[in-house]
Design a protein around this motif. Sequence first.
Motif, PDB file in Angstrom:
ATOM      1  N   THR A 123       0.925  -1.239   0.159  1.00  0.00           N
ATOM      2  CA  THR A 123       0.060  -0.131  -0.020  1.00  0.00           C
ATOM      3  C   THR A 123       0.939   1.155   0.243  1.00  0.00           C
ATOM      4  O   THR A 123       0.352   2.327  -0.072  1.00  0.00           O
ATOM      5  CB  THR A 123      -1.042   0.131   1.105  1.00  0.00           C
ATOM      6  N   SER A 124       2.189   1.199   0.055  1.00  0.00           N
ATOM      7  CA  SER A 124       2.961   2.222  -0.039  1.00  0.00           C
ATOM      8  C   SER A 124       2.888   3.051  -1.244  1.00  0.00           C
ATOM      9  O   SER A 124       3.126   4.201  -1.332  1.00  0.00           O
ATOM     10  CB  SER A 124       4.440   2.021   0.152  1.00  0.00           C
ATOM     11  N   LYS A 125       2.426   2.477  -2.403  1.00  0.00           N
ATOM     12  CA  LYS A 125       2.279   2.891  -3.667  1.00  0.00           C
ATOM     13  C   LYS A 125       0.809   2.870  -4.244  1.00  0.00           C
ATOM     14  O   LYS A 125       0.111   3.686  -4.747  1.00  0.00           O
ATOM     15  CB  LYS A 125       3.388   2.815  -4.867  1.00  0.00           C
ATOM     16  N   LEU A 126       0.537   1.490  -4.229  1.00  0.00           N
ATOM     17  CA  LEU A 126      -0.917   1.210  -4.637  1.00  0.00           C
ATOM     18  C   LEU A 126      -2.002   1.568  -3.877  1.00  0.00           C
ATOM     19  O   LEU A 126      -2.515   0.411  -3.172  1.00  0.00           O
ATOM     20  CB  LEU A 126      -0.872  -0.347  -5.344  1.00  0.00           C
ATOM     21  N   ASP A 127      -2.072   2.734  -3.548  1.00  0.00           N
ATOM     22  CA  ASP A 127      -2.963   3.314  -2.502  1.00  0.00           C
ATOM     23  C   ASP A 127      -4.047   4.020  -2.790  1.00  0.00           C
ATOM     24  O   ASP A 127      -4.864   4.544  -2.097  1.00  0.00           O
ATOM     25  CB  ASP A 127      -2.075   4.114  -1.312  1.00  0.00           C
ATOM     26  N   ASN A 128      -4.737   3.921  -4.309  1.00  0.00           N
ATOM     27  CA  ASN A 128      -5.823   4.511  -4.755  1.00  0.00           C
ATOM     28  C   ASN A 128      -6.422   3.545  -5.876  1.00  0.00           C
ATOM     29  O   ASN A 128      -6.003   3.788  -7.075  1.00  0.00           O
ATOM     30  CB  ASN A 128      -5.595   5.975  -5.080  1.00  0.00           C
ATOM     31  N   VAL A 129      -7.349   2.754  -5.583  1.00  0.00           N
ATOM     32  CA  VAL A 129      -7.882   2.012  -6.393  1.00  0.00           C
ATOM     33  C   VAL A 129      -9.213   2.420  -6.651  1.00  0.00           C
ATOM     34  O   VAL A 129      -9.846   2.837  -5.574  1.00  0.00           O
ATOM     35  CB  VAL A 129      -7.739   0.757  -6.106  1.00  0.00           C
ATOM     36  N   LYS A 130      -9.897   2.661  -7.853  1.00  0.00           N
ATOM     37  CA  LYS A 130     -11.241   3.041  -7.921  1.00  0.00           C
ATOM     38  C   LYS A 130     -12.037   1.939  -8.919  1.00  0.00           C
ATOM     39  O   LYS A 130     -11.299   1.176  -9.562  1.00  0.00           O
ATOM     40  CB  LYS A 130     -11.433   4.332  -8.651  1.00  0.00           C
ATOM     41  N   ALA A 131     -13.320   2.259  -9.025  1.00  0.00           N
ATOM     42  CA  ALA A 131     -14.162   1.461  -9.891  1.00  0.00           C
ATOM     43  C   ALA A 131     -15.385   2.272 -10.316  1.00  0.00           C
ATOM     44  O   ALA A 131     -15.747   3.186  -9.841  1.00  0.00           O
ATOM     45  CB  ALA A 131     -14.541   0.156  -8.994  1.00  0.00           C
ATOM     46  N   ALA A 132     -15.583   1.895 -11.610  1.00  0.00           N
ATOM     47  CA  ALA A 132     -16.398   2.832 -12.370  1.00  0.00           C
ATOM     48  C   ALA A 132     -17.774   1.836 -13.216  1.00  0.00           C
ATOM     49  O   ALA A 132     -17.246   0.960 -13.655  1.00  0.00           O
ATOM     50  CB  ALA A 132     -15.956   3.747 -13.454  1.00  0.00           C
ATOM     51  N   THR A 207       4.561   4.894  -8.995  1.00  0.00           N
ATOM     52  CA  THR A 207       4.327   3.178  -8.863  1.00  0.00           C
ATOM     53  C   THR A 207       5.800   2.761  -8.868  1.00  0.00           C
ATOM     54  O   THR A 207       6.711   3.391  -9.135  1.00  0.00           O
ATOM     55  CB  THR A 207       3.339   2.541  -9.818  1.00  0.00           C
ATOM     56  N   THR A 208       5.622   1.550  -8.166  1.00  0.00           N
ATOM     57  CA  THR A 208       6.863   0.665  -7.956  1.00  0.00           C
ATOM     58  C   THR A 208       6.999  -0.360  -8.803  1.00  0.00           C
ATOM     59  O   THR A 208       5.657  -1.197  -8.572  1.00  0.00           O
ATOM     60  CB  THR A 208       7.109   0.360  -6.776  1.00  0.00           C
ATOM     61  N   ALA A 209       7.841  -0.776  -9.532  1.00  0.00           N
ATOM     62  CA  ALA A 209       7.653  -2.094 -10.559  1.00  0.00           C
ATOM     63  C   ALA A 209       7.639  -3.093  -9.352  1.00  0.00           C
ATOM     64  O   ALA A 209       8.400  -3.211  -8.401  1.00  0.00           O
ATOM     65  CB  ALA A 209       9.190  -2.063 -11.466  1.00  0.00           C
ATOM     66  N   GLY A 210       7.052  -4.424  -9.951  1.00  0.00           N
ATOM     67  CA  GLY A 210       7.005  -5.526  -9.055  1.00  0.00           C
ATOM     68  C   GLY A 210       5.645  -5.284  -7.938  1.00  0.00           C
ATOM     69  O   GLY A 210       5.446  -6.465  -7.540  1.00  0.00           O
ATOM     70  N   HIS A 211       5.034  -4.475  -7.996  1.00  0.00           N
ATOM     71  CA  HIS A 211       4.041  -4.276  -6.926  1.00  0.00           C
ATOM     72  C   HIS A 211       2.705  -4.762  -7.725  1.00  0.00           C
ATOM     73  O   HIS A 211       2.486  -4.597  -9.054  1.00  0.00           O
ATOM     74  CB  HIS A 211       3.574  -2.865  -6.716  1.00  0.00           C
TER      75      HIS A 211
END
Length: 333
Positions: A123-132, A207-211
């Motif tokens: 969650t240090s980088k992938l901390d904003n997931v959305k859905a539409a 983002t970070t590669a490998g996440h």
Amino acid sequence: MARNSVIADLPTGAAGALTNRNHLINGSFSVAQRGTSFTSSSSANNDDTYTLDRWYILSDTNDVIDVSQETSTIPTNGKYAIALDVETVNKKFGIAQIIEGKNCTGLIGEEVTLSFKAKVSDTSKLDNVKAAIIAWSSTEDAVTSDVVSAWGNEGTNPTLASNLTYENTPANLSVTTSYATYSVTATIDTSSTTNIIVFIWSDVTDTTAGHFLYITDVQLERGGNATPFEHRSYGDELLRCQRYFYKKGHSGGEPNKEWFYMLSSSGANTFGRATVRFPVTMRATPTISNIAPSSGNFSSIGSQHIGNQSVTIFINSASNIVELEGVDVSAEL
């Protein structure tokens, strides 16, 4: 007693057993006719490219993520998920599915709920997931599949292409490193809606590669509440997928091959025809590709008499009998 009353009076939890609630196909990512891994090899992970059946990548340039069918990092009692692995950093990415117009009946003009299970590896980088939930308000089944016109800055919802409208207001779902169920609700009230698209994405530009972002059990249903995911049999799910894409053979096994019916035996003028009949009626007249073998003891190979139930594959100037090893048939939206 009115029919609605019967449904309302079902015991708690019983409504979740009702079938055909889910208007999405392959929401558990169990069907993988095209393969189980999609990388930059052969541009398989490009923006606006189909991966696991019925689902395609949306990304802010090509090779932003590798995609795979996940069998280890899955929810309790689950079997599959889709894994989105960051390859090119600092770019937004996601997945989408377009619902055929015929299958939007009962949703347009109604309140609907999109639900899914998800987790991230960090969650240090992938901390904003959305859905539409998105409405298409132009010609039915002629949807602009690359729904994003401009991805925008982090935290800003992407600008959609023409004739596409957010039916909900996408917001950060605060996905964690453990699987949980997330949902959004909207009313499909855009005038002249003909198709519905669901879109789940990472709205992060740092983002970070490998996440990884993992998603599974995606469901779109009528009503204002998310019900338990509708598990259909694998055979049922496969047939639903094959209305849009069918992969014949390519595995090398004898049951997956067809013999060409040789129509002449005059030496170099020998030619053959093989009819491939589809398991289900395709959504529309399909596109034929990846015919195998692509070369051999013949001068040419191709397709003709293409319909939504079968196609004829031909070979010309064959020196002996040839097997049709595989062909891809696509009627995707």
